[in-house]
Structures are given as structure tokens and as C-alpha cells.
Design a protein around this motif. Structure first.
Motif, PDB file in Angstrom:
ATOM      1  N   ALA A 105      53.964  81.174 -41.465  1.00 36.63           N
ATOM      2  CA  ALA A 105      53.845  80.884 -40.036  1.00 36.63           C
ATOM      3  C   ALA A 105      52.381  80.824 -39.606  1.00 36.63           C
ATOM      4  O   ALA A 105      51.961  81.488 -38.690  1.00 36.63           O
ATOM      5  N   THR A 106      51.598  80.030 -40.289  1.00 33.78           N
ATOM      6  CA  THR A 106      50.206  79.834 -39.915  1.00 33.78           C
ATOM      7  C   THR A 106      50.011  78.391 -39.501  1.00 33.78           C
ATOM      8  O   THR A 106      50.956  77.620 -39.419  1.00 33.78           O
ATOM      9  N   SER A 107      48.771  78.023 -39.274  1.00 32.93           N
ATOM     10  CA  SER A 107      48.507  76.651 -38.858  1.00 32.93           C
ATOM     11  C   SER A 107      48.413  75.706 -40.047  1.00 32.93           C
ATOM     12  O   SER A 107      47.990  74.569 -39.902  1.00 32.93           O
ATOM     13  N   THR A 108      48.779  76.148 -41.232  1.00 33.34           N
ATOM     14  CA  THR A 108      48.800  75.285 -42.405  1.00 33.34           C
ATOM     15  C   THR A 108      49.870  74.221 -42.220  1.00 33.34           C
ATOM     16  O   THR A 108      51.000  74.540 -41.882  1.00 33.34           O
TER      17      THR A 108
ATOM     18  N   ASN B 279      62.469  69.336 -39.851  1.00 32.84           N
ATOM     19  CA  ASN B 279      62.495  69.596 -38.414  1.00 32.84           C
ATOM     20  C   ASN B 279      63.912  69.692 -37.858  1.00 32.84           C
ATOM     21  O   ASN B 279      64.144  70.411 -36.893  1.00 32.84           O
ATOM     22  N   LEU B 280      64.834  68.974 -38.450  1.00 34.24           N
ATOM     23  CA  LEU B 280      66.210  68.985 -37.940  1.00 34.24           C
ATOM     24  C   LEU B 280      67.123  69.949 -38.694  1.00 34.24           C
ATOM     25  O   LEU B 280      68.171  70.316 -38.175  1.00 34.24           O
TER      26      LEU B 280
ATOM     27  N   SER C 247      54.071  71.081 -39.023  1.00 34.68           N
ATOM     28  CA  SER C 247      54.672  70.438 -40.188  1.00 34.68           C
ATOM     29  C   SER C 247      54.573  68.922 -40.068  1.00 34.68           C
ATOM     30  O   SER C 247      54.345  68.375 -38.999  1.00 34.68           O
ATOM     31  N   ARG C 248      54.766  68.283 -41.177  1.00 30.68           N
ATOM     32  CA  ARG C 248      54.915  66.832 -41.220  1.00 30.68           C
ATOM     33  C   ARG C 248      56.280  66.570 -41.819  1.00 30.68           C
ATOM     34  O   ARG C 248      56.539  66.887 -42.974  1.00 30.68           O
TER      35      ARG C 248
ATOM     36  N   GLU D 185      55.986  63.976 -31.695  1.00 32.28           N
ATOM     37  CA  GLU D 185      57.394  64.094 -32.072  1.00 32.28           C
ATOM     38  C   GLU D 185      57.712  65.496 -32.581  1.00 32.28           C
ATOM     39  O   GLU D 185      58.799  66.014 -32.336  1.00 32.28           O
ATOM     40  N   ALA D 186      56.772  66.135 -33.266  1.00 32.44           N
ATOM     41  CA  ALA D 186      56.995  67.503 -33.746  1.00 32.44           C
ATOM     42  C   ALA D 186      57.197  68.452 -32.564  1.00 32.44           C
ATOM     43  O   ALA D 186      58.068  69.329 -32.609  1.00 32.44           O
ATOM     44  N   TRP D 187      56.417  68.283 -31.496  1.00 35.46           N
ATOM     45  CA  TRP D 187      56.600  69.149 -30.321  1.00 35.46           C
ATOM     46  C   TRP D 187      57.929  68.874 -29.643  1.00 35.46           C
ATOM     47  O   TRP D 187      58.625  69.794 -29.213  1.00 35.46           O
TER      48      TRP D 187
END
Length: 171
Positions: free
Chosen positions: A17-20, A28-29, A50-51, A143-145
Motif C-alpha cells: 500500500a505505497t505509491s509504487t 481494478n474491477l 495501479s495500472r 479512470e483509476a480514481w
């Protein structure tokens, strides 16, 4: 970029849970909401960092209206479909499905089964190669947000102010 795979021990590392940035296919889904529900890792700490290559592929190579309906023209965005489209290879292994069938479900596959490890490594390698092959677009961040908000609503539900709604209906 750090690669994440279902069943991999990297899901539970403290650095998760870092900014990596993390790279997934449909994380995501599916994967990140599952981590929230079952492991208590909030989607707000995963999805925005994430990507999701499924989202990236939609952005880079969107389906036409005809390709969104099931049938002969349907354009899938599964890992198998993406490896065929972007890598020109059929490298998605069916070993996971075979193991799930053998053991009576994904949740029953022993995590120490070497065939399962090989399957997971194969998925991680496909994810790494797809990440290099699918061009990045700034829209992916937005889109991630959006998907974070959607995932939270799905996980938590929402409340309706019944009194306020009744007042509004009557006015």
C-alpha cells in the motif's frame, strides 16, 4: 513497476500500500476490491497507484459498438485476448483453470502446488510484457480514481435518506 499476481505472496507484503505503481489485468474491477473485502487493504490504497492493462487496452484500442455485444464480432479484453493482440502470441496458460477443475474450485488449489506457481509466474510474465507493449495514456490516471470511487460504492453500498426523500417527493 511492481507486478502483482493472484495467489502471489506480494499481495501481503507491507510495501503493497505505497505509491509504487502496480500493474494488473482487471485488478481494478476484481483483485483490488477482493483485497479490500478479504484482506482489509482499502481500494483507495491500491487502485489509484495501479495500472490496469484492461483499462489501458480499452483506451488504446477501444471496441466499436458492434464489438461490445456478445457474438462473433465481440472484442474481449481478457489477458488471453490481450496477449494475442499485443504480443501476437497465445501465451495465456490454461493451467489455472485445469487446477481449479482438478481441486474443485480456485479456492481449493493448494498454494504450494508447483504447477500453480508455474501458472502464476506465467501470468506475471505476460503482465510484464503487456505493460511494455500497451502505450500509456494520461487518461488511465483519471479512470483509476473513477474506478476507486466505484469500487468503494460497490463494497460499502450507499444509504438513502428516506425522510429527506419523502419530503422531496411530497413537495
Amino acid at each position: 513497476v511492481r507486478l502483482i499476481g493472484v495467489g502471489s505472496d506480494v499481495w501481503t507484503t507491507p510495501q503493497f500500500a505505497t505509491s509504487t505503481p502496480y500493474v494488473t489485468v482487471n485488478g481494478n474491477l476484481f483483485d483490488f476490491p477482493a483485497l479490500d473485502r478479504h484482506c482489509g487493504i482499502p481500494v483507495e490504497q491500491t487502485i489509484p497507484f495501479s495500472r490496469d492493462l484492461r483499462v489501458a487496452a480499452f483506451q488504446h484500442d477501444p471496441p466499436t459498438t458492434y464489438q461490445t455485444k456478445s457474438g462473433p464480432g465481440f472484442k474481449p479484453y481478457s489477458m488471453a485476448a490481450l496477449t494475442q493482440r499485443y504480443l501476437n502470441e497465445d501465451t495465456k496458460s490454461d493451467a489455472g483453470k485445469e487446477l481449479a477443475k482438478e481441486y474443485g474450485g480456485w479456492e481449493h488449489i493448494p498454494v504450494d502446488d508447483p504447477r500453480y506457481h508455474a501458472y502464476l509466474r506465467s501470468d506475471l510474465e505476460n503482465t510484464r510484457r503487456l505493460d511494455a507493449a500497451i502505450p500509456w495514456h494520461p487518461y488511465e490516471e483519471r479512470e483509476a480514481w473513477v474506478q476507486t470511487i466505484t469500487a468503494r460504492a460497490t463494497l460499502s453500498g450507499f444509504a438513502v435518506d428516506l425522510e429527506g426523500l419523502q419530503e422531496r417527493v411530497q413537495s
